[in-house]
Design a protein around this motif. Structure first.
Motif, PDB file in Angstrom:
ATOM      1  N   GLY A 229       0.885  -1.205  -0.001  1.00  0.00           N
ATOM      2  CA  GLY A 229      -0.038  -0.062   0.003  1.00  0.00           C
ATOM      3  C   GLY A 229       0.910   1.242   0.052  1.00  0.00           C
ATOM      4  O   GLY A 229       0.258   2.191  -0.194  1.00  0.00           O
ATOM      5  N   ASP A 331      -5.265   9.265  -1.385  1.00  0.00           N
ATOM      6  CA  ASP A 331      -5.925   8.087  -0.709  1.00  0.00           C
ATOM      7  C   ASP A 331      -5.229   6.896  -0.603  1.00  0.00           C
ATOM      8  O   ASP A 331      -4.452   6.766  -1.314  1.00  0.00           O
ATOM      9  CB  ASP A 331      -7.388   8.258  -1.260  1.00  0.00           C
ATOM     10  CG  ASP A 331      -8.544   7.662  -0.619  1.00  0.00           C
ATOM     11  OD1 ASP A 331      -8.233   7.450   0.838  1.00  0.00           O
ATOM     12  OD2 ASP A 331      -9.599   7.547  -0.880  1.00  0.00           O
ATOM     13  N   MET A 332      -6.019   6.107   0.376  1.00  0.00           N
ATOM     14  CA  MET A 332      -5.531   4.669   0.542  1.00  0.00           C
ATOM     15  C   MET A 332      -5.771   3.934  -0.819  1.00  0.00           C
ATOM     16  O   MET A 332      -6.983   4.132  -1.416  1.00  0.00           O
ATOM     17  CB  MET A 332      -6.094   3.952   1.578  1.00  0.00           C
ATOM     18  CG  MET A 332      -5.311   3.000   2.316  1.00  0.00           C
ATOM     19  SD  MET A 332      -6.135   2.341   3.661  1.00  0.00           S
ATOM     20  CE  MET A 332      -6.112   3.513   4.747  1.00  0.00           C
ATOM     21  N   PRO A 333      -4.817   3.306  -1.668  1.00  0.00           N
ATOM     22  CA  PRO A 333      -5.252   2.372  -2.580  1.00  0.00           C
ATOM     23  C   PRO A 333      -6.036   1.502  -2.319  1.00  0.00           C
ATOM     24  O   PRO A 333      -6.411   0.939  -1.045  1.00  0.00           O
ATOM     25  CB  PRO A 333      -4.072   1.683  -3.061  1.00  0.00           C
ATOM     26  CG  PRO A 333      -2.737   2.466  -2.203  1.00  0.00           C
ATOM     27  CD  PRO A 333      -3.452   2.984  -1.153  1.00  0.00           C
ATOM     28  N   VAL A 334      -7.165   1.014  -3.142  1.00  0.00           N
ATOM     29  CA  VAL A 334      -8.609   0.392  -2.725  1.00  0.00           C
ATOM     30  C   VAL A 334      -8.027  -1.026  -3.001  1.00  0.00           C
ATOM     31  O   VAL A 334      -8.047  -1.841  -2.230  1.00  0.00           O
ATOM     32  CB  VAL A 334      -9.476   0.772  -3.728  1.00  0.00           C
ATOM     33  CG1 VAL A 334     -10.859  -0.073  -3.319  1.00  0.00           C
ATOM     34  CG2 VAL A 334      -9.936   2.268  -3.179  1.00  0.00           C
ATOM     35  N   GLY A 335      -7.623  -1.660  -4.223  1.00  0.00           N
ATOM     36  CA  GLY A 335      -7.611  -2.892  -4.527  1.00  0.00           C
ATOM     37  C   GLY A 335      -6.097  -3.243  -4.611  1.00  0.00           C
ATOM     38  O   GLY A 335      -5.462  -2.845  -3.799  1.00  0.00           O
ATOM     39  N   GLU A 336      -5.713  -4.173  -5.282  1.00  0.00           N
ATOM     40  CA  GLU A 336      -4.460  -4.566  -5.418  1.00  0.00           C
ATOM     41  C   GLU A 336      -3.800  -4.352  -6.679  1.00  0.00           C
ATOM     42  O   GLU A 336      -4.395  -4.841  -7.808  1.00  0.00           O
ATOM     43  CB  GLU A 336      -4.513  -6.460  -5.295  1.00  0.00           C
ATOM     44  CG  GLU A 336      -3.413  -6.919  -5.295  1.00  0.00           C
ATOM     45  CD  GLU A 336      -2.335  -6.569  -4.126  1.00  0.00           C
ATOM     46  OE1 GLU A 336      -2.299  -7.254  -3.493  1.00  0.00           O
ATOM     47  OE2 GLU A 336      -1.724  -5.298  -4.240  1.00  0.00           O
TER      48      GLU A 336
ATOM     49  N   SER B  18      -3.832  -6.644  -0.207  1.00  0.00           N
ATOM     50  CA  SER B  18      -3.174  -5.534  -0.701  1.00  0.00           C
ATOM     51  C   SER B  18      -2.535  -4.776   0.353  1.00  0.00           C
ATOM     52  O   SER B  18      -1.556  -3.858   0.063  1.00  0.00           O
ATOM     53  CB  SER B  18      -3.910  -4.786  -1.647  1.00  0.00           C
ATOM     54  OG  SER B  18      -4.929  -3.912  -0.753  1.00  0.00           O
ATOM     55  N   ARG B  21      -7.385  -0.547   1.179  1.00  0.00           N
ATOM     56  CA  ARG B  21      -8.657  -0.450   1.916  1.00  0.00           C
ATOM     57  C   ARG B  21      -9.479  -1.676   1.931  1.00  0.00           C
ATOM     58  O   ARG B  21     -10.196  -1.907   2.685  1.00  0.00           O
ATOM     59  CB  ARG B  21      -9.566   0.689   0.787  1.00  0.00           C
ATOM     60  CG  ARG B  21     -10.978   0.866   1.530  1.00  0.00           C
ATOM     61  CD  ARG B  21     -11.521   2.288   1.265  1.00  0.00           C
ATOM     62  NE  ARG B  21     -10.565   3.159   1.884  1.00  0.00           N
ATOM     63  CZ  ARG B  21     -10.867   4.617   1.725  1.00  0.00           C
ATOM     64  NH1 ARG B  21     -11.902   4.856   0.841  1.00  0.00           N
ATOM     65  NH2 ARG B  21     -10.129   5.364   2.342  1.00  0.00           N
ATOM     66  N   LEU B  22      -9.397  -2.696   0.908  1.00  0.00           N
ATOM     67  CA  LEU B  22      -9.943  -3.861   0.920  1.00  0.00           C
ATOM     68  C   LEU B  22      -9.577  -4.818   2.175  1.00  0.00           C
ATOM     69  O   LEU B  22     -10.215  -5.501   2.623  1.00  0.00           O
ATOM     70  CB  LEU B  22      -9.888  -4.592  -0.201  1.00  0.00           C
ATOM     71  CG  LEU B  22     -10.931  -4.544  -1.608  1.00  0.00           C
ATOM     72  CD1 LEU B  22     -10.607  -5.328  -2.720  1.00  0.00           C
ATOM     73  CD2 LEU B  22     -12.488  -4.869  -1.055  1.00  0.00           C
TER      74      LEU B  22
END
Lengths: 342, 342
Positions: A229, A331-336, B18, B21-22
């Motif tokens: 992240g 922002d925090m990355p959402v996925g991978e 990751s 966020r997830l």
């Protein structure tokens, strides 16, 4: 290792995970040979250590693919990652536990190399691998080798080191360049046809943190290593958990030329890329110069930089001041983006 | 868990590993919900705990297949296995670390059940899960779910509990029947078409060990849980490490009728089968009755039995006195009869 102790092909068998004689042979011929220390040598089910006061416990599973990359391998990563998580708690490492899940057929010679790398990194930290476990699963039930390392450390400060200790005006320091680990692993995968001159930063940081604490004392309010992240995630967590704003200067972020150009080509943001030998510090303003100097005095902190500040405004958010004088929210990355980077 | 927090299929995605966020959602919706405690809730990279004096550290990777079997599941196993390894060192559990390696596509509902089982077993121990980590690998790169648990404990005795403390004349006590775990897992695999009335003994044994120590004090010389490799392996290790002989009465070994008949049918030796809720004790002769009574006073020790003694002769070897009055040497199993039993 003695020839009689391995099968003809030099590969790990299901029987090496049995708890029986093959298992004992593996423990003696590989693990004890590399990790030799008096606590491990007792081969008790639990390692006995002396501890006093507040201790820190942290665990990390390592599933990096490929197992070897420029600047490191899964063994170096497994030791450094756990030592660094202890370091975020101002904890001097007291001992590591290592648990291996190995796919049947994995080459014993590769396991040997990984263990040699773990031993060398542990010596650098410094810390001993005091206990462990090995399980072997059938072909196809795991991807080569996974290593979970757990660290026990002794917290060496009396003051709180956490987001709750962070105050407006605190200075944000990063111990070096961003994104090197992620790009080194990607390059080793051969996913893109670039010859990247990038080496993973993977390194144990207890010595660096010890130097920062010696210089900054109770002025060191918060530490976290920007792994999965990237720095974006750590900054977002800090803003969220401290209930304060974070402002970062894009131009101040240390990024190597090779990483910068690869990111431009591939569309990656260095802020979101994983590092394995970097630490973010939030430091009281009057301690910032001393801590920065202490970081730069260590080889793993030579490129340390002041990258921003903690502010009263825009609570819970991270703002990046760009080179053009504009601001954007980080922002925090959402996925991978990059699976199995560590 | 809230519907918006999982993907439409309710499955684990690569993005859940990751660090972004997830990942945070998974931590909050699954792990924090089940393992709720103030240390874990801080979500620091390392958990801070108070410890004093001698502590014990132990780690175990769990790769059992299938994940659920009569009497337990991988979650119960992961907590009990680690608590029991601490117990062998006379260590009261202070905290557990749990690291998950999950195959992409694994059902979130199954993960939820495993975590509920871990939480229930931890409460029974009792101990809290204070820190953790999750990695997700692509489909085919792991077999569903692996869990590595590491335990930190506080050693509650001043005397040495180890093979070195064992003396000729010491009495060997086992806390209950042999082989239940291994056969329960085999039955769950459906490898043979027997309807076995066997449940895994999988249970945390700290309370049992605490009772034994209260009754036997410094007379409790050695404890080890006969998991992989079974009691045969633990006895062989004891004889080897203590440099003494071990004599065991075959008729005294507690084995349930179901396990005994299954072993006769399938050709297994109950001595070589894995247990996950049993403890072997070597106890000074004058403390043996009190310890045996204490064991039998606990539900998990109701079938505790005196099975043999430590002797001066045939050093390093284990002799079994059979029902026919003959003797045979018990050796450590060499290879792997039953892979992925824990």
């Amino acid at each position: 290792m003695p020839d009689g102790r391995r099968d003809a092909d030099g590969r790990v068998l299901l029987g090496h995970g049995s708890g029986g004689r093959l298992y004992r042979d593996l423990v003696h011929d590989v693990f004890l040979r590399h990790f030799d220390n008096p606590v491990l040598a007792r081969l008790d089910d639990a390692a006995a250590l002396a501890a006093s006061g507040r201790v820190a416990l942290t665990t990390d599973a390592h599933v990096v693919q490929p197992l070897v990359f420029a600047g490191g391998d899964i063994g170096r990563l497994a030791v450094a990652g756990t030592v660094n998580d202890l370091a975020t708690a101002a904890a001097r490492p007291l001992g590591l536990a290592a648990a291996f899940v190995i796919e049947e057929g994995f080459e014993l010679a590769r396991l040997d190399e990984v263990c040699a790398s773990m031993a060398a990194t542990a010596a650098e930290a410094p810390v001993a691998i005091v206990t462990g476990d090995t399980k072997v699963v059938q072909r196809g039930a795991a991807d080569g080798l996974f290593i979970t390392t757990t660290g026990l450390g002794e917290i060496v400060v009396d003051h709180e080191v956490s987001p709750a200790a962070v105050a407006p005006g605190d200075v944000l320091l990063i111990s070096g360049t961003l994104g090197d680990h992620a790009l080194a692993v990607l390059a080793a995968r051969g996913d893109f046809n670039l010859s990247l001159d990038v080496r993973s930063d993977c390194a144990p940081l207890w010595r660096l943190v010890e130097a920062a604490l010696a210089a900054g004392g109770a002025g060191v309010h918060f530490m976290r290593d920007p792994t999965r992240g990237g720095l974006a995630t750590v900054l977002a967590e800090l803003a969220d958990q401290a209930g304060l704003g974070v402002e970062v200067d894009e131009e101040a972020l240390p990024v190597s030329p090779a990483v910068r150009s690869a990111c431009e080509l591939l569309g990656y943001d260095p802020l979101a890329l994983a590092n394995e030998g970097k630490m973010l510090f939030a430091v009281a303003p009057d301690a910032a110069d001393a801590v920065l100097e202490a970081l730069r005095g260590r080889p793993e902190g030579a490129r340390a930089a002041c990258i921003g500040t903690v502010v009263e405004g825009h609570r819970g958010r991270v703002a990046l001041r760009t080179a053009f004088g504009t601001r954007r929210v980080v922002d925090m990355p959402v996925g991978e983006l990059l699976p199995r980077i560590c």
